[in-house]
Design a protein around this motif. Structure first.
Motif, PDB file in Angstrom:
ATOM      1  N   UNK A 106       4.529 -38.675  32.018  1.00 38.76           N
ATOM      2  CA  UNK A 106       4.355 -37.411  31.298  1.00 38.76           C
ATOM      3  C   UNK A 106       4.902 -36.284  32.168  1.00 38.76           C
ATOM      4  N   UNK A 107       6.030 -35.672  31.797  1.00 31.97           N
ATOM      5  CA  UNK A 107       6.570 -34.597  32.630  1.00 31.97           C
ATOM      6  C   UNK A 107       5.715 -33.334  32.531  1.00 31.97           C
ATOM      7  N   UNK A 108       5.437 -32.729  33.681  1.00 28.82           N
ATOM      8  CA  UNK A 108       4.675 -31.481  33.695  1.00 28.82           C
ATOM      9  C   UNK A 108       5.628 -30.300  33.517  1.00 28.82           C
ATOM     10  N   UNK A 109       5.022 -29.143  33.218  1.00 28.99           N
ATOM     11  CA  UNK A 109       5.808 -27.929  33.067  1.00 28.99           C
ATOM     12  C   UNK A 109       6.274 -27.681  31.648  1.00 28.99           C
ATOM     13  N   UNK A 110       5.941 -28.559  30.732  1.00 27.72           N
ATOM     14  CA  UNK A 110       6.348 -28.382  29.335  1.00 27.72           C
ATOM     15  C   UNK A 110       5.134 -28.001  28.494  1.00 27.72           C
ATOM     16  N   UNK A 111       4.292 -28.975  28.202  1.00 24.80           N
ATOM     17  CA  UNK A 111       3.087 -28.672  27.421  1.00 24.80           C
ATOM     18  C   UNK A 111       1.865 -28.541  28.313  1.00 24.80           C
ATOM     19  N   UNK A 112       2.006 -28.919  29.574  1.00 25.21           N
ATOM     20  CA  UNK A 112       0.918 -28.754  30.535  1.00 25.21           C
ATOM     21  C   UNK A 112       1.460 -28.866  31.950  1.00 25.21           C
TER      22      UNK A 112
END
Length: 171
Positions: A95-101
């Motif tokens: 789950x990449x961070x910085x997008x939806x959280x």
């Protein structure tokens, strides 16, 4: 029986079991609108589990990206997620961070203490995960990771003194 981690009073996130990973990845994309991408997985060879990356000294067996551009390739499409996990159903979910959280990463013990305190304060808990390396990650609003060093300094702590990692854009 599937284990779950309670993340809010109304939502549960299943732990990553091989038989549930494709469904979980699709659900994250479809219901939570999170971008997902398959990572490495564990393979059984000669009676021992090894990381699919092939490195016998892998620091995070079955729990890391298999390619450098994974974050750029992550998808929020349930259809694409389903197709990606059909190729390798045992792949971990990245789950990449910085997008939806963003995520605030702390040692497991500190995370459990923080959860207990937030519960006593009757705060609404958001998603929280536990990593294979005995760390707890709190999902927070995007952009929060950039604010953490100043918040920690404001409390009188040098950021380097705490075993706290803020994961934002690109993590």
């Amino acid at each position: 029986m599937e284990e779950t981690i309670e993340v809010t009073s109304a939502a549960r996130i299943p732990t990553q079991h091989a038989e549930a990973l494709p469904d979980t990845a699709v659900r994250y994309a479809e219901e939570r609108h999170w971008d997902v991408f398959p990572g490495t997985w564990l393979e059984c060879a000669e009676g021992t589990e090894r990381c699919s990356c092939g490195d016998p000294a892998c620091a995070a067996p079955g729990a890391h990206p298999a390619r450098e551009d994974w974050a750029a390739q992550a998808t929020g499409s349930a259809t694409v997620a389903r197709r990606l996990w059909q190729k390798q159903p045992k792949a971990s979910i990245l789950l990449p961070t910085g997008r939806t959280f963003d995520a605030i990463d702390v040692p497991e013990t500190a995370g459990f203490l923080a959860l207990a305190r937030m519960e006593r304060m009757e705060l609404t808990l958001g998603p929280v995960t536990r990593t294979p390396g005995r760390r707890t990650q709190f999902f927070v609003l995007p952009g929060a990771a950039a604010k953490v060093p100043d918040l920690v300094r404001g409390l009188g702590w040098p950021p380097a003194a705490l075993d706290l990692v803020a994961l934002g854009e690109g993590a």
